[in-house]
Scaffold this motif. Sequence first.
Motif, PDB file in Angstrom:
ATOM      1  N   SER A  66      10.921  24.376  35.121  1.00  0.00           N
ATOM      2  CA  SER A  66      12.170  23.727  34.730  1.00  0.00           C
ATOM      3  C   SER A  66      12.886  23.093  35.927  1.00  0.00           C
ATOM      4  CB  SER A  66      13.145  24.681  34.028  1.00  0.00           C
ATOM      5  OG  SER A  66      13.959  25.348  34.980  1.00  0.00           O
ATOM      6  N   HIS A  67      13.879  22.277  35.620  1.00  0.00           N
ATOM      7  CA  HIS A  67      14.641  21.605  36.680  1.00  0.00           C
ATOM      8  C   HIS A  67      15.697  22.518  37.287  1.00  0.00           C
ATOM      9  CE1 HIS A  67      12.707  17.683  36.278  1.00  0.00           C
ATOM     10  NE2 HIS A  67      12.338  18.255  35.157  1.00  0.00           N
ATOM     11  N   LEU A  68      16.041  23.571  36.573  1.00  0.00           N
ATOM     12  CA  LEU A  68      16.933  24.596  37.119  1.00  0.00           C
ATOM     13  C   LEU A  68      16.331  25.212  38.385  1.00  0.00           C
ATOM     14  CD1 LEU A  68      19.559  26.203  36.379  1.00  0.00           C
ATOM     15  CD2 LEU A  68      18.080  27.823  35.201  1.00  0.00           C
ATOM     16  N   THR A  69      15.019  25.326  38.442  1.00  0.00           N
ATOM     17  CA  THR A  69      14.351  25.914  39.605  1.00  0.00           C
ATOM     18  C   THR A  69      13.683  24.833  40.458  1.00  0.00           C
ATOM     19  OG1 THR A  69      12.265  26.338  38.448  1.00  0.00           O
ATOM     20  CG2 THR A  69      13.936  28.067  38.343  1.00  0.00           C
ATOM     21  N   GLY A  70      14.183  23.607  40.370  1.00  0.00           N
ATOM     22  CA  GLY A  70      13.745  22.572  41.310  1.00  0.00           C
ATOM     23  C   GLY A  70      12.999  21.398  40.709  1.00  0.00           C
ATOM     24  N   GLY A  71      12.492  21.567  39.490  1.00  0.00           N
ATOM     25  CA  GLY A  71      11.752  20.464  38.872  1.00  0.00           C
ATOM     26  C   GLY A  71      10.429  20.157  39.564  1.00  0.00           C
ATOM     27  N   PHE A  72       9.850  21.160  40.240  1.00  0.00           N
ATOM     28  CA  PHE A  72       8.571  20.935  40.911  1.00  0.00           C
ATOM     29  C   PHE A  72       7.430  20.879  39.892  1.00  0.00           C
ATOM     30  CE2 PHE A  72      11.171  22.901  44.214  1.00  0.00           C
ATOM     31  CZ  PHE A  72      10.943  22.041  45.273  1.00  0.00           C
ATOM     32  N   ALA A  73       6.519  19.917  40.100  1.00  0.00           N
ATOM     33  CA  ALA A  73       5.334  19.850  39.242  1.00  0.00           C
ATOM     34  C   ALA A  73       4.537  21.138  39.399  1.00  0.00           C
ATOM     35  CB  ALA A  73       4.479  18.652  39.626  1.00  0.00           C
ATOM     36  N   GLY A  74       3.979  21.614  38.297  1.00  0.00           N
ATOM     37  CA  GLY A  74       3.264  22.881  38.302  1.00  0.00           C
ATOM     38  C   GLY A  74       1.781  22.738  38.583  1.00  0.00           C
ATOM     39  N   GLY A  75       1.106  23.859  38.522  1.00  0.00           N
ATOM     40  CA  GLY A  75      -0.287  23.937  38.948  1.00  0.00           C
ATOM     41  C   GLY A  75      -1.313  23.952  37.834  1.00  0.00           C
ATOM     42  N   GLN A  76      -0.892  23.716  36.590  1.00  0.00           N
ATOM     43  CA  GLN A  76      -1.893  23.569  35.523  1.00  0.00           C
ATOM     44  C   GLN A  76      -2.304  22.107  35.511  1.00  0.00           C
ATOM     45  OE1 GLN A  76       0.169  25.320  32.195  1.00  0.00           O
ATOM     46  NE2 GLN A  76      -0.062  27.385  33.018  1.00  0.00           N
ATOM     47  N   ILE A  88       5.158  19.006  34.309  1.00  0.00           N
ATOM     48  CA  ILE A  88       3.864  19.681  34.437  1.00  0.00           C
ATOM     49  C   ILE A  88       4.101  21.176  34.614  1.00  0.00           C
ATOM     50  CG2 ILE A  88       1.746  19.871  35.800  1.00  0.00           C
ATOM     51  CD1 ILE A  88       2.234  16.941  36.681  1.00  0.00           C
ATOM     52  N   LEU A  89       3.463  21.974  33.782  1.00  0.00           N
ATOM     53  CA  LEU A  89       3.656  23.425  33.816  1.00  0.00           C
ATOM     54  C   LEU A  89       2.663  24.104  34.766  1.00  0.00           C
ATOM     55  CD1 LEU A  89       4.242  24.345  30.058  1.00  0.00           C
ATOM     56  CD2 LEU A  89       5.867  23.548  31.771  1.00  0.00           C
ATOM     57  N   GLY A  90       2.881  25.378  34.966  1.00  0.00           N
ATOM     58  CA  GLY A  90       1.903  26.208  35.674  1.00  0.00           C
ATOM     59  C   GLY A  90       2.386  26.667  37.033  1.00  0.00           C
ATOM     60  N   HIS A  91       2.258  27.972  37.291  1.00  0.00           N
ATOM     61  CA  HIS A  91       2.703  28.491  38.589  1.00  0.00           C
ATOM     62  C   HIS A  91       1.765  29.569  39.110  1.00  0.00           C
ATOM     63  CE1 HIS A  91       4.680  31.061  35.511  1.00  0.00           C
ATOM     64  NE2 HIS A  91       4.239  31.998  36.318  1.00  0.00           N
ATOM     65  N   GLU A  92       0.528  29.583  38.623  1.00  0.00           N
ATOM     66  CA  GLU A  92      -0.426  30.592  39.102  1.00  0.00           C
ATOM     67  C   GLU A  92      -1.715  29.901  39.537  1.00  0.00           C
ATOM     68  OE1 GLU A  92      -0.803  33.636  36.076  1.00  0.00           O
ATOM     69  OE2 GLU A  92       1.299  34.233  36.314  1.00  0.00           O
ATOM     70  N   PRO A  93      -1.630  29.050  40.573  1.00  0.00           N
ATOM     71  CA  PRO A  93      -2.795  28.246  40.940  1.00  0.00           C
ATOM     72  C   PRO A  93      -3.511  28.718  42.209  1.00  0.00           C
ATOM     73  CG  PRO A  93      -0.790  27.202  41.733  1.00  0.00           C
ATOM     74  CD  PRO A  93      -0.403  28.576  41.224  1.00  0.00           C
ATOM     75  N   MET A  94      -4.747  28.338  42.329  1.00  0.00           N
ATOM     76  CA  MET A  94      -5.467  28.451  43.596  1.00  0.00           C
ATOM     77  C   MET A  94      -6.456  27.298  43.693  1.00  0.00           C
ATOM     78  SD  MET A  94      -8.256  31.510  43.140  1.00  0.00           S
ATOM     79  CE  MET A  94      -8.951  31.134  44.763  1.00  0.00           C
ATOM     80  N   GLY A  95      -6.925  27.055  44.881  1.00  0.00           N
ATOM     81  CA  GLY A  95      -7.879  25.966  45.035  1.00  0.00           C
ATOM     82  C   GLY A  95      -8.182  25.676  46.481  1.00  0.00           C
ATOM     83  N   LYS A 152      -5.576  14.837  35.708  1.00  0.00           N
ATOM     84  CA  LYS A 152      -5.168  15.442  34.441  1.00  0.00           C
ATOM     85  C   LYS A 152      -4.214  16.605  34.706  1.00  0.00           C
ATOM     86  CE  LYS A 152      -9.000  14.104  31.540  1.00  0.00           C
ATOM     87  NZ  LYS A 152      -8.296  12.808  31.348  1.00  0.00           N
ATOM     88  N   ALA A 153      -3.224  16.729  33.819  1.00  0.00           N
ATOM     89  CA  ALA A 153      -2.253  17.812  33.972  1.00  0.00           C
ATOM     90  C   ALA A 153      -1.736  18.221  32.602  1.00  0.00           C
ATOM     91  CB  ALA A 153      -1.086  17.371  34.855  1.00  0.00           C
ATOM     92  N   LEU A 154      -1.287  19.470  32.521  1.00  0.00           N
ATOM     93  CA  LEU A 154      -0.745  19.997  31.275  1.00  0.00           C
ATOM     94  C   LEU A 154       0.762  19.738  31.285  1.00  0.00           C
ATOM     95  CD1 LEU A 154       0.597  22.797  29.789  1.00  0.00           C
ATOM     96  CD2 LEU A 154      -1.306  21.613  28.673  1.00  0.00           C
ATOM     97  N   VAL A 174       2.622  21.147  24.083  1.00  0.00           N
ATOM     98  CA  VAL A 174       2.148  20.845  25.435  1.00  0.00           C
ATOM     99  C   VAL A 174       0.890  19.988  25.300  1.00  0.00           C
ATOM    100  CG1 VAL A 174       3.130  22.866  26.567  1.00  0.00           C
ATOM    101  CG2 VAL A 174       0.872  23.040  25.525  1.00  0.00           C
ATOM    102  N   ARG A 175       0.704  19.052  26.230  1.00  0.00           N
ATOM    103  CA  ARG A 175      -0.410  18.106  26.113  1.00  0.00           C
ATOM    104  C   ARG A 175      -1.071  17.901  27.473  1.00  0.00           C
ATOM    105  NH1 ARG A 175       3.523  13.499  23.401  1.00  0.00           N
ATOM    106  NH2 ARG A 175       4.552  14.917  21.926  1.00  0.00           N
ATOM    107  N   VAL A 176      -2.378  17.704  27.459  1.00  0.00           N
ATOM    108  CA  VAL A 176      -3.081  17.339  28.692  1.00  0.00           C
ATOM    109  C   VAL A 176      -3.065  15.817  28.796  1.00  0.00           C
ATOM    110  CG1 VAL A 176      -5.268  17.378  29.929  1.00  0.00           C
ATOM    111  CG2 VAL A 176      -4.515  19.398  28.662  1.00  0.00           C
ATOM    112  N   GLU A 177      -2.496  15.323  29.885  1.00  0.00           N
ATOM    113  CA  GLU A 177      -2.324  13.884  30.039  1.00  0.00           C
ATOM    114  C   GLU A 177      -2.808  13.424  31.405  1.00  0.00           C
ATOM    115  OE1 GLU A 177       1.866  13.132  29.256  1.00  0.00           O
ATOM    116  OE2 GLU A 177       1.270  12.681  27.192  1.00  0.00           O
ATOM    117  N   ASP A 178      -3.036  12.114  31.518  1.00  0.00           N
ATOM    118  CA  ASP A 178      -3.300  11.518  32.825  1.00  0.00           C
ATOM    119  C   ASP A 178      -1.967  11.197  33.474  1.00  0.00           C
ATOM    120  OD1 ASP A 178      -6.161  11.421  32.874  1.00  0.00           O
ATOM    121  OD2 ASP A 178      -6.025   9.954  31.250  1.00  0.00           O
ATOM    122  N   VAL A 179      -1.777  11.719  34.677  1.00  0.00           N
ATOM    123  CA  VAL A 179      -0.530  11.503  35.422  1.00  0.00           C
ATOM    124  C   VAL A 179      -0.898  11.069  36.839  1.00  0.00           C
ATOM    125  CG1 VAL A 179       0.665  13.293  34.066  1.00  0.00           C
ATOM    126  CG2 VAL A 179      -0.380  13.893  36.249  1.00  0.00           C
TER     127      VAL A 179
END
Length: 397
Positions: free
Chosen positions: A129-139, A57-64, A2-4, A12-17
Amino acid sequence: MKALCWYGRSDVRVEDVPDPKILDSRDAIVKITSTAICGSDLHLYDGYMPTMEKGDILGHEPMGEVVEVGPGVTNLKAGDRVVVPFTISCGQCFFCKKGLFSCCDNSNPNAKTAEKMMGHTTAGLFGYSHLTGGFAGGQAEYLRVPFADIGPLKIPDGLPDEKVLFLSDIFPTGYMAAENAEIEQGDTVAVWGCGPVGQFAMKSARMFGAERIIAIDNVPERLNLAARECGAEVINFDEVNVYETLQEMTGGMGPDRCIDAVGCEALAGGTPDGVMDALETSTLMATDRLHVLRQAIWSCRKGGTISIPGVYVGFGDKIPIGSLMNKGLTIKAGQTHMQKYMPMLLEKVQSGEIDPSFVITHEVPLEEAPQAYATFKHKQDGCIKVVLKPGKSSTIH
Ligand SMILES: [Zn+2]
Ligand SMILES: [Zn+2]
């Protein structure tokens, strides 16, 4: 997993990815235990950031917990508990070697787009955003971390997520903002924006020797937190003229150091330039609303310093360049050079000098992230900082 996912303005939606996979030898996959919504996520939520695509996928403040590493990652192993910085840095380029990790030259695959927007590319960012690489986020339940041998900070056992999660962004960001403000012992520091970064900027300003802190916002809960936790004197910009009040409070001098922890979505605050900003951004004549930056320049004492941790994305106008130049002000800005600060700030958490969990007002399962975004944006329910917990569910499946 699941990801936001982002779908558009206020959508914004929580989806299965698909689960993320190791794509490069220096990658790691982290199972997210806690992640947060950031004030800068609202620039995406509000449609201010160009180059967003539906499903990002949003989010840039993750831990785990690390679950897998590529063969190039020798300092981490499955089972390690880590905080992941929001910036992605190679550790080997000219900028990384200088400690300017957020200026990394090698981590944004969309560097050409960024160059068009900013002259040069800066580091890749998670979920921004894709301006900063389009990396999937941590939410999300899992995150692919590129250059994992440089980014993630190992967390010793015994420290709960809530005390270390904000090493991913807002504590180092507030700290670097205070450092950039060039604070000297006994200074008066004014901070525009009492969101989480503003709060950490105030806490950090004390560490650098600030004597008086003046907090500027219009949300009573945030001003109260600044007064209670950071010993700040407060200004509600809905109630008084900020410039005049700052001059009154400082005997006509102005604050020695001014920190803009608001960025590109500054509210008008009833000022003519703020109204112009709103008009220009709504008609695409500007991307950024510069009201706070203008007010900081106008208010700052001669020879003082303006520090900008607030996120700006593109172009704005009517900078009081005459005031800036003739008063001899210094402006320092930047996305946070995360890797430079994280180990030292972890020590401050371990020693008990600071408990970063003081900003948390909401903790919800990942599934409830869309509602949490709305609550956070509209500052309802006393909301200051939301922690999302993937893998914990409040609903019945
Ligand atoms: Zn953030
Ligand atoms: Zn680099």
